[in-house]
Write an enzyme that holds these catalytic residues in place. Structure first.
Site: not given
Ligand code: HSE
Length: 347
Positions: A10, A127, A151, A211, A222, A226, A323
């Site tokens: 969270f 990821k 997504e 991160e 990172d 991706k 974000g």
């Protein structure tokens, strides 16, 4: 239709998603006929709460804002760790948002396996499990008739993965090139404006782009994650993190930035996938691009990806890459995709 949700992790994204439900819940009900009810939240630092009758997103957000934890939220069940939340909660869908670890994929991968074993769909913007274990997790989900939405793993809520997987696959994606890390692009943009590397990184952390360990951003891990995700999901090429030729931006100096500017160029951290000898060459590296290059004008935390296709030529998506609300939106998109493709998932 109602879907019950359990959120593991969270932080920025989890809270951003809860804000979206708080502020847009009635519209989602009207537009899509769905009601999303958070029944559980588990976070290693903020605590863990579960109530099968549902939790008010405002209560969760206010508790964290006021006290930094979930201790004051009144619930029947508390103290479950991530795996227990995945297994025991009354959720239909588990949203995995714990911290990213691109070396082991844990603890997120364990949470996702536990959720699938318990018959729950999964949505994640993490990821680690997707770059390292997607084939295994997707097979687990398929065997059980469940979905995994990912997504938000690339370009946050900018519709990159589903667009590539579903809308561009038939066009034949041959090559992918993009600015895939918001933190690095923000730092490079701010350095061009005169900021120091340290100040720019500090700002990127405060804005929630970076991160938990920003080395993952500035050393290119990172973006490499991706690139691996796009190779596996869009091109069907099973590369791993070690297959990416990776260089980050931490070695770039103000002198490098100034030199590029004087030459009418700009540094960008660019991830590339291109065909080579029946496989793909995958790289992430800082490149000096002329100001006329389509990626040169993509500034700040904005990301961009160009899919070069056989039938459409180049298709470029430009949008937020990080974000809290932007990534929270990707969670909503995956939830609605589950509603569309697995309509009996809720109750
Ligand atoms: N740290 C990542 C970035 C977050 O800066 O792009 C989104 O994956």
């Amino acid at each position: 239709m109602e879907y019950k949700l359990a959120i593991i992790g969270f932080g920025n994204v989890g809270q951003g998603f809860a804000e979206i439900l708080r502020d847009h819940g009635p519209r989602l009900l009207e537009q899509f006929g769905v009601r999303y009810t958070i029944v559980g939240v588990s976070d290693t630092l903020k605590g863990s709460v579960h109530d099968a009758a549902g939790l008010d997103p405002s209560d969760l957000i206010d508790a964290v804002r006021l006290s930094g934890n979930l201790d004051g939220v009144d619930v029947p069940d508390r103290g479950w760790d991530g795996a227990e939340m995945a297994r025991l909660s009354s959720a239909d869908i588990v949203i995995e948002l714990s911290y990213t670890d691109l070396e082991t994929g844990e603890p997120a991968t364990g949470h996702i396996r536990a959720a699938l074993e318990a018959g729950k769909h999964v949505v994640t913007s993490n990821k680690g499990p997707v770059a390292l274990h997607y084939a295994e997790l997707a097979a687990m989900a398929r065997e059980r008739g469940l979905e995994i939405g990912v997504e938000g793993t690339v370009m946050s809520g900018t519709p990159t993965v589903l667009t590539g997987m579903h809308l561009l696959r038939a066009a034949g994606i041959k090559r992918v090139q993009g600015i895939l890390n918001g933190t690095c692009n923000y730092i490079l943009t701010r350095m061009e404006e005169g900021s120091t590397y340290e100040d720019a990184l500090d700002e990127a952390q405060k804005k929630g782009y970076a991160e938990a360990d920003p080395a993952g951003d500035v050393e290119g891990f990172d973006a490499a994650g991706k690139v691996v995700i796009l190779a596996n999901l869009l091109m069907g090429v099973p590369i791993g993190m070690d297959d990416v030729d990776r260089t980050g931006i931490s070695g770039l100096t103000p002198a490098d930035i100034a030199e590029a500017r004087e030459a009418g160029e700009r540094w960008k951290l660019i991830g590339t996938l291109e065909p080579a000898d029946g496989g793909v060459l995958a790289s992430v590296r800082p490149e000096r691009v002329p100001l006329s290059h389509p990626l040169a004008s993509v500034g700040g935390a904005t990301n961009a990806v160009t899919y070069s296709t056989e039938l459409l030529g180049d298709v470029t998506l430009v949008g937020p890459g990080a974000g809290r609300i932007e990534t929270g939106y990707s969670i909503l998109v995956d939830l609605l995709e589950i509603h569309r493709t697995a309509p009996r998932a809720g109750r």
